[in-house]
Design an enzyme around this catalytic site. Structure first.
Site, PDB file in Angstrom:
ATOM      1  N   ASP A 132       9.086   9.270 -10.661  1.00  0.00           N
ATOM      2  CA  ASP A 132       8.404   8.715  -9.492  1.00  0.00           C
ATOM      3  C   ASP A 132       6.936   8.395  -9.827  1.00  0.00           C
ATOM      4  O   ASP A 132       6.443   7.302  -9.508  1.00  0.00           O
ATOM      5  CB  ASP A 132       8.502   9.723  -8.340  1.00  0.00           C
ATOM      6  N   GLY A 151       1.242   7.231  -0.618  1.00  0.00           N
ATOM      7  CA  GLY A 151       1.432   7.424   0.824  1.00  0.00           C
ATOM      8  C   GLY A 151       0.208   6.993   1.615  1.00  0.00           C
ATOM      9  O   GLY A 151      -0.217   5.839   1.543  1.00  0.00           O
ATOM     10  N   VAL A 172       2.350   3.486  -3.317  1.00  0.00           N
ATOM     11  CA  VAL A 172       1.600   4.439  -4.158  1.00  0.00           C
ATOM     12  C   VAL A 172       0.738   5.335  -3.281  1.00  0.00           C
ATOM     13  O   VAL A 172      -0.106   4.842  -2.524  1.00  0.00           O
ATOM     14  CB  VAL A 172       0.680   3.695  -5.161  1.00  0.00           C
ATOM     15  N   LYS A 198       4.974   4.649  -9.988  1.00  0.00           N
ATOM     16  CA  LYS A 198       3.722   4.321  -9.294  1.00  0.00           C
ATOM     17  C   LYS A 198       2.663   3.841 -10.290  1.00  0.00           C
ATOM     18  O   LYS A 198       1.866   2.953  -9.990  1.00  0.00           O
ATOM     19  CB  LYS A 198       3.232   5.545  -8.516  1.00  0.00           C
ATOM     20  N   GLU A 228       0.830  -1.215   0.000  1.00  0.00           N
ATOM     21  CA  GLU A 228       0.000   0.000   0.000  1.00  0.00           C
ATOM     22  C   GLU A 228       0.862   1.262   0.000  1.00  0.00           C
ATOM     23  O   GLU A 228       0.531   2.273  -0.624  1.00  0.00           O
ATOM     24  CB  GLU A 228      -0.908  -0.008   1.242  1.00  0.00           C
ATOM     25  N   GLY A 255      10.860  17.938   2.730  1.00  0.00           N
ATOM     26  CA  GLY A 255      11.252  16.552   3.022  1.00  0.00           C
ATOM     27  C   GLY A 255      10.424  15.512   2.297  1.00  0.00           C
ATOM     28  O   GLY A 255      10.486  14.340   2.623  1.00  0.00           O
TER      29      GLY A 255
HETATM   30  N1  HSE Z   1       8.729  12.122  -3.713  1.00  0.00           N
HETATM   31  C1  HSE Z   1       7.447  11.477  -3.603  1.00  0.00           C
HETATM   32  C2  HSE Z   1       6.371  12.521  -3.806  1.00  0.00           C
HETATM   33  C3  HSE Z   1       7.346  10.818  -2.270  1.00  0.00           C
HETATM   34  O1  HSE Z   1       6.682  13.722  -3.856  1.00  0.00           O
HETATM   35  O2  HSE Z   1       5.202  12.162  -3.958  1.00  0.00           O
HETATM   36  C4  HSE Z   1       6.344   9.709  -2.161  1.00  0.00           C
HETATM   37  O3  HSE Z   1       6.594   8.627  -3.013  1.00  0.00           O
END
Ligand code: HSE
Length: 330
Positions: free
Chosen positions: A214, A147, A145, A218, A142, A200
């Site tokens: 990224d 968070g 993808v 996903k 989970e 962060g």
């Molecule tokens: N760097 C990613 C984002 C973190 O900004 O969504 C979570 O995968």
């Protein structure tokens, strides 16, 4: 007694340790007794079959930035008895390592795996899912993808029986933050990226975020695990947000649109794409800040929209803990 090993003790691993510590009693009521028997990072680790002191491990990590040298993740896998590993090492989408080996070795031993690491799933989802089946182990992901935004178990459990035609969404919080700030404050891309890094949530290498890498990773996980597709990272058509300017927003806004980085997989239209798109300002995907969102198109349930925090230590821990509860709920 559920024995847990945590591999990777960065923001996500520490977030999980904090929840296991702070919500210990509530979790025990849900899954029964548990203990963490090992925690490793890239430099070393702590192992104790009677239970690692989580508070002490967190303190050591914060003070010294690393765990004591001498124990490696593979030592733990080869010599310790545990039921589930939480794999939270750093994502590499080219070869998936070191997470790919950790996950394979655990599954081979029939150990359940919960991972926040996108790399192994992008590189080898089918192989890992088959291995888990053969070994009667579970592979939960989970946290890879969106968070804290529920999507993997939402589709697998609550939308079970539906065919998923398409999923379209905002799967990168860093890009969404940059674009929504650009829209409201007319700041340049470079200025906002510097601030996004401070939040962060950006990847260790922020080009992963702003070039759509990224989000594409996903999308591959979603397509292969939720839509029964067999796609590779290279199959994703991809354009990032580096060429978007504040002026582009002015033109879009005049016509009632905003610009967002949209990740889209559509089985019917044969689309697998990450690109900046014009979105009507009233549309459910026209969200701001670090949020993620997904519009899921199904045959029975129609359209479902989910929105939530796509990154962060606590938020990613939320997804991992929900997988843990799904696995071991009494
Ligand atoms: N760097 C990613 C984002 C973190 O900004 O969504 C979570 O995968």
């Amino acid at each position: 007694m559920i024995k847990i090993a945590i591999f990777g003790f960065g923001a996500v691993g520490q977030g999980v340790a904090e929840v296991l510590l702070n919500k210990r009693d509530a979790l025990r009521r849900l899954i029964g007794d548990f203990r963490v028997v090992a925690i490793t990072d890239s430099k070393g680790g702590i192992a104790d079959e009677n239970g690692v002191d989580l508070l002490k491990a967190l303190e050591i990590k914060r003070k010294r930035k690393r765990l004591p040298e001498g124990i490696t993740t593979l030592d733990v896998i080869n010599s310790l008895d545990f039921d589930v590993c939480i794999e939270a090492t750093v994502t590499n989408i080219e070869h998936g390592e070191p997470g790919l080996t950790h996950i394979k070795e655990c599954l081979k031993r029939g150990v359940d795996v919960i991972t926040s690491n996108k790399g192994p799933l992008v590189v080898a989802y089918r192989e890992l899912a088959d291995l888990a089946d053969r070994k009667d182990a579970k592979l939960m992901f989970e946290a890879t993808v969106g968070g804290a935004m529920p999507i993997i178990k939402l589709v697998k459990n609550d939308l079970a029986g539906n065919e998923i035609y398409a999923i379209k969404g905002i799967l990168n919080g860093t890009c969404n933050y940059i674009l929504s700030r650009m829209e409201k404050e007319k700041l340049s891309y470079d200025q906002i990226l510097a601030e996004a890094k401070e939040l962060g949530i950006a990847e260790a290498d922020p080009t992963y975020d702003v070039e759509g890498i990224d989000a594409a990773a996903k999308l591959v996980i979603i397509a292969n695990s939720l839509m029964d597709m067999d796609v590779k990272f290279e199959d994703v058509e991809r354009i990032g947000i580096t060429n978007i300017t504040p002026e582009a927003f002015e033109v879009a806004m005049d016509k009632g649109y905003t610009i967002r980085l949209i990740a889209e997989v559509d089985k019917v239209e044969r689309i697998l794409r990450v690109s900046p798109r014009l979105i009507p300002i009233q549309h459910p995907l026209a969200i701001s800040g670090t949020l993620n969102a997904a519009l899921i198109k199904t045959d029975l349930a129609g359209d479902i929209v989910v929105v939530g925090k796509g990154a962060g230590s606590k938020e990613t821990a939320s997804a991992i803990i929900s997988d843990l509860i799904e696995l071991y709920r009494c």
